[in-house]
Design a protein around this motif. Structure first.
Motif, PDB file in Angstrom:
ATOM      1  N   ARG A 125       0.852  -1.190   0.000  1.00 38.22           N
ATOM      2  CA  ARG A 125       0.000   0.000   0.000  1.00 38.22           C
ATOM      3  C   ARG A 125       0.885   1.237   0.000  1.00 38.22           C
ATOM      4  N   LEU A 126       0.949   1.873  -1.145  1.00 35.74           N
ATOM      5  CA  LEU A 126       1.746   3.081  -1.283  1.00 35.74           C
ATOM      6  C   LEU A 126       0.969   4.275  -0.754  1.00 35.74           C
ATOM      7  N   HIS A 127       1.629   5.150  -0.028  1.00 38.35           N
ATOM      8  CA  HIS A 127       0.975   6.351   0.481  1.00 38.35           C
ATOM      9  C   HIS A 127       1.735   7.579   0.013  1.00 38.35           C
ATOM     10  N   ALA A 128       1.025   8.689  -0.067  1.00 38.57           N
ATOM     11  CA  ALA A 128       1.600   9.918  -0.616  1.00 38.57           C
ATOM     12  C   ALA A 128       2.823  10.380   0.171  1.00 38.57           C
ATOM     13  N   ALA A 129       2.829  10.139   1.495  1.00 40.80           N
ATOM     14  CA  ALA A 129       3.950  10.596   2.324  1.00 40.80           C
ATOM     15  C   ALA A 129       5.260   9.895   1.945  1.00 40.80           C
ATOM     16  N   PHE A 130       5.173   8.665   1.430  1.00 42.50           N
ATOM     17  CA  PHE A 130       6.396   7.994   0.978  1.00 42.50           C
ATOM     18  C   PHE A 130       6.984   8.739  -0.211  1.00 42.50           C
ATOM     19  N   ILE A 131       6.144   9.169  -1.126  1.00 44.94           N
ATOM     20  CA  ILE A 131       6.611   9.866  -2.332  1.00 44.94           C
ATOM     21  C   ILE A 131       7.213  11.217  -1.969  1.00 44.94           C
TER      22      ILE A 131
END
Length: 604
Positions: free
Chosen positions: A327-333
């Motif tokens: 599950r990718l989240h915007a904060a990782f980007i």
């Protein structure tokens, strides 16, 4: 003679205003008002160094609480319920009078009689309230409850910041109470996926503020950290049961576009019980191939030590069972962009819409492949979120399968532009990485908002396309075991009859026996014009209306963003057309069904 223009320290004009203010209050409201005013006196006296109770005849303040804390919760996956239960336990340990109520069991007008309210809620979909919160949210939004003078409130929201409408329901409730002129006790808690420590700290501060006004008895010694709340069994989210996977069976055809599995899990020796409508929580390990790929892309070996939840662990182990990788989240980007020198990544991260779009359609490994960045173990760990279990609607009745639990799971697989195929973390774990006879850690998430009628004679209408069929398999098994006389009507849909008719033989058996009174099927791709369950509902509108008039309960399970909205619209249209109502009256009729728990949804 006494001067009637004053009463003790209260002068004539003030006394007149007070008399006008309380003239139309009921006895219970007068009692509440007296407690509220006493509480104000207590707090003002403390602020000015006045001893509480000075010049007041009688009883010590410690035995005279000035109200009650009511905790209202609405939970989509059980997290908000767990936090609410923990706050209640901590309040009780302090001697604070407290009650805990699910929002859908609460009459909104009761807010006018409350002194202190804590809202604990999640958000789902496009900023929408959970099912349990729908009515209270709508009534507050529409101003139907009126002003809430004297009510003191606070809001604790749980969400996921990778979604555009992060904690929107909590923000809504905070704004609604403010507009109704209630008094905010504490700034709202707007908490992300890793919420436990932050929720505990916020709750401690909140209860500290309440303690002086609401402590009715000497407080018990509080236990440090989150309070332990007793549940339905010894096993829960943070103490799962290690079960055995007995069966892993693909139930879609060879040429189906979907890979849907039927899983049977052995709970023998656990003592776990569940009801139709409950969900099974599944903890999982990440795919070793994905872990290896992430390590290679970041230039790490996996032997590096990182600290997770206060404990040291090898990075490879933490990536396997402690961190969320699929599950990718915007904060990782955005976090990676701060570390990286890649200008394209920085440009992307500066665009919120593009960031959300990427987060919704890719995984962490895809971002690292597109924007190669060397990281330290600490940097990588700092960008990742804690692993969360997945919840699946239970597809069996314990009356039928005893110490087993069945699931109907669509395995998430989607191709990337480079030809790679990414898989969902838990669904691929169950489908590909746990052998039959292997171990899986599970727990029950009870869902009191999705229950069969208490009276087995009540008719039920069930709408469950795709894997939304799962709880209705449990419903029908339960009705069979009960010998229930109530009629049962199932609406099911999927792309193709020959490839995607889930549990076809079972449904045919139930139709033949008479248990399944009616079944309507919508196979969307078997004809030129696509047909969905909402189309079948509208086509049978007159009969659906008659079932509702006969007291039927209406259930929906499946996709929240499209199907559930389309089915809701179809239901309102049926009520308007066949019930002879205006659009507004039809919507209110459906809302009344919801309030009476005759319209229940399990959507995701």
């Amino acid at each position: 003679m006494s001067d009637k223009s004053s009463l003790g320290p209260l002068s004539g004009p003030h006394l007149t205003k007070l008399a006008e203010a309380v003239a139309n209050l009921t006895q219970s409201e007068l009692i509440w008002a007296s407690g509220y005013l006493f509480g104000l006196a207590q707090s003002q006296g403390a602020a000015h160094g006045v001893t509480p109770g000075a010049n007041v005849a009688a009883t010590p303040a410690a035995t005279q609480p000035t109200g009650n804390l009511t905790i209202l919760f609405a939970s989509q996956t059980g997290n908000a319920k767990g936090v609410a239960e923990s706050v209640k336990a901590q309040a009780e340990a302090r001697g604070i009078p407290v009650s805990l109520v699910a929002m859908n069991d609460y009459k909104p007008k009761q807010l006018k009689k409350e002194t202190h309210v804590l809202i604990v809620t999640s958000t789902y979909g496009e900023g929408e309230p959970p099912e349990a919160a729908a009515d209270l949210h709508a009534q507050l939004k529409g101003g139907k409850i009126g002003k809430l003078f004297g009510l003191q409130f606070a809001v604790l929201g749980l969400g996921d910041s990778s979604y555009e409408f992060f904690c929107q329901t909590a923000k809504d409730f905070d704004a609604f109470f403010e507009k109704a002129e209630a008094t905010r006790l504490q700034e709202p808690a707007i908490l992300d996926v890793d919420y436990r420590d932050a929720a505990a700290a916020w709750a401690t501060t909140f209860l500290d503020k309440l303690a002086s006004a609401l402590t009715a008895v000497p407080a018990a010694t509080a236990v440090a950290g989150s309070a332990v709340v007793t549940g339905h069994s010894a096993y829960d989210k943070f103490n799962p049961f290690t079960a055995t996977l007995n069966t892993n069976q693909k139930i879609t055809g060879r040429d189906s576009t979907k890979d849907i599995r039927h899983f049977e899990i052995n709970l023998e020796g656990s003592g776990i019980t569940y009801q139709p409508g409950d969900a099974l929580g599944v903890w999982f390990d990440n795919d070793a191939a994905v872990v290896a790929e992430i390590l290679a892309l970041t230039g790490l070996t996996g032997d590096e030590q990182v600290t997770v939840s206060g404990k040291a662990a090898a990075l490879s182990d933490a990536l396997t069972n402690q961190f969320e990788l699929t599950r990718l989240h915007a904060a990782f980007i955005t976090g990676l962009a701060e570390i990286s020198s890649d200008k394209k990544l920085k440009k992307l991260a500066a665009d919120k819409d593009e960031t959300r779009k990427l987060a919704a359609n890719a995984q962490i490994v895809d971002v690292l492949k597109r924007f190669p960045t060397k990281l330290t173990a600490e940097q990588l760990a700092g960008l990742l979120r804690a692993l969360s279990p997945r919840l699946y609607s239970i597809a069996s009745s314990q009356a039928e399968v005893e110490e087993e639990v069945h699931l109907t799971v669509g395995v998430v697989r989607y191709p990337q532009e480079d030809g790679a195929v990414r898989s969902g973390g838990a669904s691929s774990f169950l489908a590909d990485r746990v052998l039959e006879g292997g171990e899986v850690r599970v727990f029950i998430e009870h869902n009191d908002n999705f229950r069969l009628p208490a009276n087995p004679d009540t008719p039920v209408i069930m709408v469950g396309p795709g894997t939304g069929i799962a709880p209705f398999r449990s419903f029908v098994q339960e009705r069979d075991a009960q010998g229930a006389a109530g009629k049962n009507w199932l609406f099911f849909g999927n792309p193709h009859f020959t490839q995607d008719f889930l549990y076809q033989v079972e449904w045919q058996k139930y139709v033949k026996s008479g248990l399944l009174t009616k079944i309507d099927l919508a196979f969307s791709r078997d004809q030129d014009k696509k047909i969905y369950v909402q189309d079948k509902l509208k086509a049978k509108g007159a009969e659906v209306w008659q079932w509702l008039q006969d007291g039927a309960h209406f259930y929906v399970c499946g996709d929240a963003n499209r199907m559930a909205k389309d089915v809701h619209e179809a239901l309102v249209n049926i009520v308007a057309e066949h019930g002879g109502k205006t659009a507004e009256q039809a919507e209110e009729y459906v809302n009344e069904l919801r309030r009476a728990k005759r319209y229940q949804r399990d959507v995701y």
